[in-house]
Design a protein around this motif. Structure first.
Motif, PDB file in Angstrom:
ATOM      1  N   HIS A 113      21.785 -10.117  85.723  1.00  0.00           N
ATOM      2  CA  HIS A 113      22.438 -10.991  84.755  1.00  0.00           C
ATOM      3  C   HIS A 113      23.420 -10.239  83.861  1.00  0.00           C
ATOM      4  O   HIS A 113      24.221 -10.859  83.160  1.00  0.00           O
ATOM      5  CB  HIS A 113      21.386 -11.700  83.885  1.00  0.00           C
ATOM      6  N   LEU A 114      23.401  -8.885  83.890  1.00  0.00           N
ATOM      7  CA  LEU A 114      24.338  -8.092  83.090  1.00  0.00           C
ATOM      8  C   LEU A 114      25.477  -7.519  83.923  1.00  0.00           C
ATOM      9  O   LEU A 114      26.176  -6.602  83.485  1.00  0.00           O
ATOM     10  CB  LEU A 114      23.603  -6.945  82.393  1.00  0.00           C
ATOM     11  N   ARG A 115      25.663  -8.055  85.153  1.00  0.00           N
ATOM     12  CA  ARG A 115      26.660  -7.469  86.043  1.00  0.00           C
ATOM     13  C   ARG A 115      28.084  -7.656  85.510  1.00  0.00           C
ATOM     14  O   ARG A 115      28.980  -6.881  85.846  1.00  0.00           O
ATOM     15  CB  ARG A 115      26.542  -8.075  87.436  1.00  0.00           C
ATOM     16  N   LYS A 116      28.330  -8.670  84.712  1.00  0.00           N
ATOM     17  CA  LYS A 116      29.667  -8.931  84.192  1.00  0.00           C
ATOM     18  C   LYS A 116      29.850  -8.471  82.744  1.00  0.00           C
ATOM     19  O   LYS A 116      30.883  -8.741  82.147  1.00  0.00           O
ATOM     20  CB  LYS A 116      29.985 -10.431  84.288  1.00  0.00           C
ATOM     21  N   TYR A 117      28.849  -7.807  82.205  1.00  0.00           N
ATOM     22  CA  TYR A 117      28.941  -7.359  80.819  1.00  0.00           C
ATOM     23  C   TYR A 117      29.827  -6.117  80.746  1.00  0.00           C
ATOM     24  O   TYR A 117      29.668  -5.170  81.524  1.00  0.00           O
ATOM     25  CB  TYR A 117      27.551  -7.044  80.269  1.00  0.00           C
ATOM     26  N   LYS A 118      30.763  -6.107  79.822  1.00  0.00           N
ATOM     27  CA  LYS A 118      31.681  -4.993  79.650  1.00  0.00           C
ATOM     28  C   LYS A 118      31.606  -4.500  78.204  1.00  0.00           C
ATOM     29  O   LYS A 118      31.706  -5.291  77.269  1.00  0.00           O
ATOM     30  CB  LYS A 118      33.112  -5.416  79.979  1.00  0.00           C
TER      31      LYS A 118
END
Length: 475
Positions: free
Chosen positions: A353-358
């Motif tokens: 669920h954090l794959r798109k967190y930048k």
């Protein structure tokens, strides 16, 4: 040829074995027959005055059906029975776990050891037959007497004589545990003889045997203690009472209460309700006793056939069997291939669920926080020290460490920390030679006076401050 979803639905709808239609067709025909008997009597045998009076009764009976909480009663009743049914399904004893341990620990290809393993497997199947024929109608019809056990080879004449000499006063038919005791005795004798070399091996086998036995015992409890009859009667009376009122309350007269012509010759929605509610009740009745001979009851005879074949495979034919392994197999590449059909299927791999967190670029910078006396402001510095902490630690931990080199590294580190801190701490740094030539540095300890610590403790304190963690090691 591809089967469409409509064809699958149609095949399920028309299925007879174990279906809704087979469960309720007699009840449905009786309901429709009584419904049209009342309908014909209303249309052709009543006077207009009687039809007017009957119309009032239709409205009253239709209102009565709203006071029966049918959905609540059936929902809770069927949910409890389904949980009970699934628990019984999980308690079916499979001998695989027990016999895998037997094959792994009672090793040997000599005739005596093979006979021991095969006899234990036969006793496991014999236990299943003796236990299940007391609760399952299918197994009881297959093995109604002990002579049938001898004819099938599950029990010898000598074993039958010993079995009959065992008397149980409370329930003479519940002697299914006798073969389990025989298996336990054989395990103990294998340990005494030396076939089992350690008590842990005997413990593993006894635990597996206990797990195998416990499944039969729990099934006897479920067969003995049924759902209270009061609850079953409440659910049954509520369903049949509901449709008894619906026989009159769902009639379609030639005119309604507003003198408007309303005439439907087939009660579609009432029939659908009958299918749902009576079918729901039949689900509970069929699953309440899953040890019978109905379409959806447990297939104990198939389980016995499967267990007999697999048991002797495990303890005899597959014992000590392994395919040859070659050195060339180290170079063999393994690739999981797809067929054309599987490659076209939808694939849903795991995605965090954090794959798109930048993170922001500023948050990625590494910084060091040097804690000073509480009376002064804290200073954050990005200046790197002259020497690394690992250099000092390796120098201290090396067996032939150089005391002068350690002191030099300590002074360089202390000087770098002084330059990175502004203003300077109120307590001046003190360099002195401690025991065994180790350098001591004075650092503030909270609100109290400064304390002397070794360079390793000083470095650990600065590392904890840099990561935001508190180090609670004793000084």
């Amino acid at each position: 040829m591809t089967i469409s979803y409509s064809d699958k639905f149609l095949s399920l709808l028309l299925r007879w074995k174990g279906s809704l239609w087979k469960a309720i067709w007699k009840h449905l025909l009786l309901f429709i027959f009584l419904y049209y008997c009342i309908n014909i009597a209303y249309r052709f045998f009543m006077t207009p005055v009687q039809q007017e009076l009957f119309l009032r009764y239709i409205l009253i009976f239709d209102d009565f059906t709203k006071y029966i909480p049918l959905t609540f009663l059936l929902g809770f009743y069927v949910a409890m029975i389904v949980r009970r049914w699934w628990a019984c399904c999980q308690l079916i004893s499979w001998p695989d776990h027990l016999l895998f341990n037997i094959s792994a620990l009672i090793r040997g290809s000599d005739p005596e050891t093979r006979i021991i393993r095969r006899t234990i497997a036969r006793y496991a199947i014999l236990t299943s037959v003796l236990a299940w024929r007391s609760i399952s109608l299918r197994v009881l019809k297959r093995y109604p007497t002990d002579e049938h056990l001898v004819s099938s080879g599950l029990m010898t004449r000598e074993e039958l004589a010993i079995f009959k000499n065992i008397h149980v006063k409370v329930d003479p038919h519940q002697k299914w545990f006798v073969p389990v005791n025989w298996i336990q005795t054989m395990m103990v004798r294998c340990f005494e003889k030396g076939t089992l070399t350690h008590t842990n091996e005997l413990r593993v086998l006894l635990d597996a045997l206990e797990k195998f036995r416990n499944g039969f015992f729990q099934l006897f409890i479920y067969d003995w203690i049924a759902i209270p009859l009061v609850y079953t009667q409440v659910s049954t009376i509520s369903v049949y009472g509901y449709f008894a009122f619906a026989l009159i309350g769902r009639q379609y007269p030639s005119v309604n209460q507003f003198r408007e012509p309303v005439d439907v010759y087939f009660p579609v929605f009432t029939i659908l309700q009958f299918l749902f509610y009576v079918g729901w009740l039949k689900v509970g009745e069929d699953l309440m006793f899953p040890f019978g001979a109905d379409d959806e009851d447990f297939e104990f005879n198939y389980i016995l056939d499967r267990n007999l074949e697999v048991s002797f495979l495990i303890v005899d034919e597959l014992h000590n069997q392994v395919p040859p392994v070659y050195v060339e197999s180290l170079k063999d590449d393994i690739e999981l291939l797809h067929t054309k059909g599987s490659a076209n299927l939808t694939n849903h791999p795991q995605r965090q669920h954090l794959r798109k967190y930048k993170m922001k670029e500023g948050d990625k910078k590494i910084y060091f926080e040097h804690k000073v006396h509480p009376m002064t402001a804290s200073v954050v510095s990005e200046t790197h020290s002259a020497c690394s902490f690992s250099d000092i630690e390796q120098a201290m931990l090396s067996p032939n460490h150089d005391n002068e080199g350690i002191r030099r590294l300590g002074r360089e580190t202390e000087g770098a920390l002084k330059e990175a801190s502004a203003p300077a701490p109120p307590y001046p740094s003190i360099s002195s030679s401690g025991p065994q030539g180790r350098t001591l540095a004075a650092v503030p300890a909270g609100d109290g006076p400064p304390r002397l610590v070794t360079p390793r403790q000083s470095i650990s304190a600065h590392r904890a401050a840099a990561t935001g963690l508190t180090n609670h090691r004793p000084s």
